[in-house]
Scaffold this motif. Structure first.
Motif, PDB file in Angstrom:
ATOM      1  N   MET A  77       0.475  -1.316   0.220  1.00 25.10           N
ATOM      2  CA  MET A  77      -0.159   0.116  -0.436  1.00 25.10           C
ATOM      3  C   MET A  77       0.754   1.111   0.268  1.00 25.10           C
ATOM      4  O   MET A  77       1.631   1.311   0.637  1.00 25.10           O
ATOM      5  N   SER A  78       0.485   2.223  -0.884  1.00 27.63           N
ATOM      6  CA  SER A  78       1.635   3.218  -0.996  1.00 27.63           C
ATOM      7  C   SER A  78       1.530   4.386   0.072  1.00 27.63           C
ATOM      8  O   SER A  78      -0.250   3.823   0.989  1.00 27.63           O
ATOM      9  N   LYS A  79       2.363   5.397   0.700  1.00 28.01           N
ATOM     10  CA  LYS A  79       2.079   6.024   1.975  1.00 28.01           C
ATOM     11  C   LYS A  79       1.029   6.846   1.846  1.00 28.01           C
ATOM     12  O   LYS A  79      -0.203   7.521   2.943  1.00 28.01           O
ATOM     13  N   SER A  80       0.342   7.458   0.666  1.00 26.18           N
ATOM     14  CA  SER A  80      -0.780   8.519   0.336  1.00 26.18           C
ATOM     15  C   SER A  80      -2.274   7.368   1.150  1.00 26.18           C
ATOM     16  O   SER A  80      -3.012   7.912   0.834  1.00 26.18           O
ATOM     17  N   GLY A  81      -2.207   5.827   0.723  1.00 29.96           N
ATOM     18  CA  GLY A  81      -2.950   4.855   0.637  1.00 29.96           C
ATOM     19  C   GLY A  81      -3.228   5.071   2.150  1.00 29.96           C
ATOM     20  O   GLY A  81      -4.549   5.236   3.254  1.00 29.96           O
ATOM     21  N   ILE A  82      -2.138   4.673   2.504  1.00 28.47           N
ATOM     22  CA  ILE A  82      -2.844   4.256   4.426  1.00 28.47           C
ATOM     23  C   ILE A  82      -2.451   6.022   5.020  1.00 28.47           C
ATOM     24  O   ILE A  82      -3.618   5.530   6.247  1.00 28.47           O
ATOM     25  N   ILE A  83      -2.136   7.512   4.217  1.00 36.17           N
ATOM     26  CA  ILE A  83      -2.795   8.204   4.789  1.00 36.17           C
ATOM     27  C   ILE A  83      -4.357   8.659   4.880  1.00 36.17           C
ATOM     28  O   ILE A  83      -5.152   8.913   5.648  1.00 36.17           O
ATOM     29  N   GLY A  84      -4.384   8.053   3.938  1.00 36.75           N
ATOM     30  CA  GLY A  84      -6.501   8.131   4.004  1.00 36.75           C
ATOM     31  C   GLY A  84      -6.652   7.459   4.209  1.00 36.75           C
ATOM     32  O   GLY A  84      -8.078   7.385   5.171  1.00 36.75           O
ATOM     33  N   THR A  85      -5.906   5.911   4.927  1.00 33.37           N
ATOM     34  CA  THR A  85      -7.141   5.051   5.182  1.00 33.37           C
ATOM     35  C   THR A  85      -6.939   5.421   6.749  1.00 33.37           C
ATOM     36  O   THR A  85      -8.198   6.025   7.478  1.00 33.37           O
ATOM     37  N   ILE A  86      -6.006   6.383   7.664  1.00 29.28           N
ATOM     38  CA  ILE A  86      -6.016   7.200   8.307  1.00 29.28           C
ATOM     39  C   ILE A  86      -6.924   7.547   8.827  1.00 29.28           C
ATOM     40  O   ILE A  86      -7.164   7.996   9.869  1.00 29.28           O
ATOM     41  N   ILE A  87      -6.652   8.538   7.647  1.00 32.34           N
ATOM     42  CA  ILE A  87      -7.922  10.209   8.243  1.00 32.34           C
ATOM     43  C   ILE A  87      -9.343   9.426   7.817  1.00 32.34           C
ATOM     44  O   ILE A  87     -10.362   9.856   8.583  1.00 32.34           O
ATOM     45  N   GLY A  88      -9.440   8.077   7.323  1.00 35.24           N
ATOM     46  CA  GLY A  88     -10.795   8.059   7.299  1.00 35.24           C
ATOM     47  C   GLY A  88     -11.471   7.057   8.914  1.00 35.24           C
ATOM     48  O   GLY A  88     -12.238   7.459   9.261  1.00 35.24           O
ATOM     49  N   VAL A  89     -10.375   6.243   8.745  1.00 38.99           N
ATOM     50  CA  VAL A  89     -10.494   5.660  10.627  1.00 38.99           C
ATOM     51  C   VAL A  89     -10.194   6.855  11.406  1.00 38.99           C
ATOM     52  O   VAL A  89     -11.912   6.565  12.539  1.00 38.99           O
ATOM     53  N   ALA A  90     -10.410   7.694  11.927  1.00 36.38           N
ATOM     54  CA  ALA A  90     -10.114   8.910  12.385  1.00 36.38           C
ATOM     55  C   ALA A  90     -11.791   9.535  12.366  1.00 36.38           C
ATOM     56  O   ALA A  90     -12.381  10.346  13.634  1.00 36.38           O
ATOM     57  N   LEU A  91     -12.613   9.800  11.347  1.00 37.42           N
ATOM     58  CA  LEU A  91     -13.339  10.436  10.460  1.00 37.42           C
ATOM     59  C   LEU A  91     -14.268   9.455  10.860  1.00 37.42           C
ATOM     60  O   LEU A  91     -15.701  10.264  12.273  1.00 37.42           O
ATOM     61  N   VAL A  92     -14.548   8.648  11.136  1.00 41.86           N
ATOM     62  CA  VAL A  92     -14.887   7.923  11.238  1.00 41.86           C
ATOM     63  C   VAL A  92     -15.657   8.152  13.258  1.00 41.86           C
ATOM     64  O   VAL A  92     -16.200   7.611  13.893  1.00 41.86           O
ATOM     65  N   ALA A  93     -14.446   7.236  13.960  1.00 44.31           N
ATOM     66  CA  ALA A  93     -14.616   7.218  14.968  1.00 44.31           C
ATOM     67  C   ALA A  93     -14.235   8.856  15.351  1.00 44.31           C
ATOM     68  O   ALA A  93     -15.256   8.808  16.852  1.00 44.31           O
ATOM     69  N   PHE A  94     -14.449   9.888  15.777  1.00 46.76           N
ATOM     70  CA  PHE A  94     -14.782  11.085  15.440  1.00 46.76           C
ATOM     71  C   PHE A  94     -16.797  11.028  15.422  1.00 46.76           C
ATOM     72  O   PHE A  94     -17.065  11.670  16.150  1.00 46.76           O
ATOM     73  N   LEU A  95     -16.913  10.459  14.344  1.00 48.28           N
ATOM     74  CA  LEU A  95     -18.485  10.378  14.054  1.00 48.28           C
ATOM     75  C   LEU A  95     -19.457   9.781  15.196  1.00 48.28           C
ATOM     76  O   LEU A  95     -20.235  10.359  15.451  1.00 48.28           O
ATOM     77  N   VAL A  96     -18.766   8.383  15.585  1.00 45.29           N
ATOM     78  CA  VAL A  96     -19.126   7.702  16.154  1.00 45.29           C
ATOM     79  C   VAL A  96     -19.110   8.205  17.772  1.00 45.29           C
ATOM     80  O   VAL A  96     -20.410   7.878  17.840  1.00 45.29           O
ATOM     81  N   VAL A  97     -18.310   8.534  18.005  1.00 45.14           N
ATOM     82  CA  VAL A  97     -17.933   9.917  19.396  1.00 45.14           C
ATOM     83  C   VAL A  97     -18.570  10.958  19.909  1.00 45.14           C
ATOM     84  O   VAL A  97     -19.629  11.012  20.033  1.00 45.14           O
ATOM     85  N   GLY A  98     -19.486  11.994  18.372  1.00 47.57           N
ATOM     86  CA  GLY A  98     -19.797  12.532  18.433  1.00 47.57           C
ATOM     87  C   GLY A  98     -21.250  11.948  18.312  1.00 47.57           C
ATOM     88  O   GLY A  98     -21.903  13.073  19.416  1.00 47.57           O
ATOM     89  N   SER A  99     -21.908  10.735  18.711  1.00 46.91           N
ATOM     90  CA  SER A  99     -23.498  10.582  17.764  1.00 46.91           C
ATOM     91  C   SER A  99     -23.128  10.161  19.078  1.00 46.91           C
ATOM     92  O   SER A  99     -24.580  10.347  19.569  1.00 46.91           O
ATOM     93  N   VAL A 100     -22.467   8.917  20.253  1.00 48.10           N
ATOM     94  CA  VAL A 100     -22.765   8.819  21.381  1.00 48.10           C
ATOM     95  C   VAL A 100     -22.550   9.851  22.394  1.00 48.10           C
ATOM     96  O   VAL A 100     -23.787   9.707  23.285  1.00 48.10           O
ATOM     97  N   ASN A 101     -22.050  11.060  21.794  1.00 52.78           N
ATOM     98  CA  ASN A 101     -22.205  11.770  22.702  1.00 52.78           C
ATOM     99  C   ASN A 101     -23.523  13.169  22.909  1.00 52.78           C
ATOM    100  O   ASN A 101     -23.764  12.963  23.980  1.00 52.78           O
ATOM    101  N   GLY A 102     -23.810  13.008  21.875  1.00 55.56           N
ATOM    102  CA  GLY A 102     -25.094  13.691  21.238  1.00 55.56           C
ATOM    103  C   GLY A 102     -26.010  12.341  22.139  1.00 55.56           C
ATOM    104  O   GLY A 102     -27.060  13.686  22.480  1.00 55.56           O
ATOM    105  N   TRP A 103     -26.329  11.159  22.032  1.00 51.60           N
ATOM    106  CA  TRP A 103     -27.473  10.901  22.297  1.00 51.60           C
ATOM    107  C   TRP A 103     -27.080  11.074  23.916  1.00 51.60           C
ATOM    108  O   TRP A 103     -28.260  10.841  25.085  1.00 51.60           O
TER     109      TRP A 103
END
Length: 128
Positions: A1-27
């Motif tokens: 996997m290329s360096k940009s693919g790894i960074i994209g995956t990390i950003i994607g996982v961080a974004l999903v984690a941020f959305l889940v935490v925000g949603s749980v906090n909202g509820w």
């Protein structure tokens, strides 16, 4: 996997984690606010000061209404135009008080939970 693919995956996982935490906090915040609201309603229903304030306000408004209604009844058939004018003014005040009282009762009906004291009317009628 290329360096940009790894960074994209990390950003994607961080974004999903941020959305889940925000949603749980909202509820969680919603649930806590709901509990606070319910507790406030229970406290108001059992709080003597609130009950006393609502009862006193109702009694004052009923007294004002009854006073104006008596003035209206006394002068509505008078011979004098001035006294008829007094009657009309008293009628307007009584009807205004009835409107305010009826709205006040709607807003504060939760205080008694259908157990209104015997000397307090559910609503005041309008003078036609």
């Amino acid at each position: 996997m290329s360096k940009s693919g790894i960074i994209g995956t990390i950003i994607g996982v961080a974004l999903v984690a941020f959305l889940v935490v925000g949603s749980v906090n909202g509820w969680f915040t919603y649930a806590m606010n709901k509990v606070d609201y319910t507790n406030q309603k229970v406290n108001e229903n059992t709080n003597y000061k609130v009950l006393k304030k609502v009862e006193d306000t109702c009694r004052v408004m009923m007294s004002s209404y009854n006073s104006d209604k008596l003035v209206y009844e006394q002068y509505k058939d008078a011979d004098s135009d001035e006294k008829k004018s007094w009657a009309e003014q008293a009628k307007m005040r009584a009807n205004k008080t009835a409107s305010s009282y009826n709205n006040y009762m709607l807003k504060n009906s939760y205080v008694w939970e259908k157990n209104i004291p015997a000397d307090i009317k559910q609503q005041l009628s309008y003078i036609e």
